[in-house]
Scaffold this motif. Structure first.
Motif: not given
Length: 183
Positions: A2, A30, A45-52, A55
């Motif tokens: 990330t 990307h 594939k870890y965009e959901h983690v990166w979004r957190i 912040e």
């Protein structure tokens, strides 16, 4: 992973011109991710983690102006300002940014302080519990002493002026008291 993607995102963000939105920047990041040789054309594939994580202040994109800022003291107030914008104090700058989590050493110190406070609180509770136990024992003994005195007065009461009904109740009470004390 990330943090590598975050570096690419921040690079794209700082190079991108005005008029684009975050979605455009994310698409470009990307694309650059997939062109990196070490990623071998695999999507991130870890965009959901990166979004957190994005912040947090650590991962937030930094502008060129912000990276070059130095602090210097102002007048007699002792407050700091950035050298690039003396009108804006660091206090105002801190209000706009997120706070970073505390470091490992600070967390350990904080944990030790909590442990000391916990021990102190436990000692205080134990002391209060001991005082409460002594107090309740004294009160219980006072109540028992008062009850013995009342029972003795009932046993020794003059029955000559009592009616038949009062006498029957008195005798019943005296029997109960004698049974309690084994008399």
């Amino acid at each position: 992973m990330t943090s590598l993607f975050n570096g690419i995102y921040n690079k794209v963000h700082s190079q991108w011109g005005s008029g684009c939105n975050d979605a455009d920047i994310l698409v470009k990041a990307h694309e650059e991710w997939m062109t990196e040789p070490k990623n071998k054309n695999k999507p991130f594939k870890y965009e959901h983690v990166w979004r957190i994580l994005a912040e947090c202040q650590k991962f937030a994109p930094q502008s060129i102006d912000h990276r070059g800022m130095k602090k210097k003291k102002t007048s007699a107030s002792g407050k700091y300002t950035s050298s690039s914008n003396p009108e804006m104090s660091v206090d105002e700058d801190e209000e706009r940014s997120c706070s970073r989590p505390i470091g490992q050493k600070a967390a350990k110190r904080k944990g030790k302080n909590k442990l000391a406070a916990y021990e102190e609180l436990k000692e205080s509770i134990d002391k209060n519990m001991e005082e409460f136990t002594v107090y309740t024992q004294q009160k219980l003994e006072e109540i028992r002493s008062h009850n013995r005195t009342r029972e003795y007065q009932i046993l020794m009461k003059d029955t000559t002026a009592m009616t038949q009904e009062q006498l029957r109740i008195h005798v019943h009470l005296c029997d109960e008291i004698k049974k309690k004390w084994g008399i």
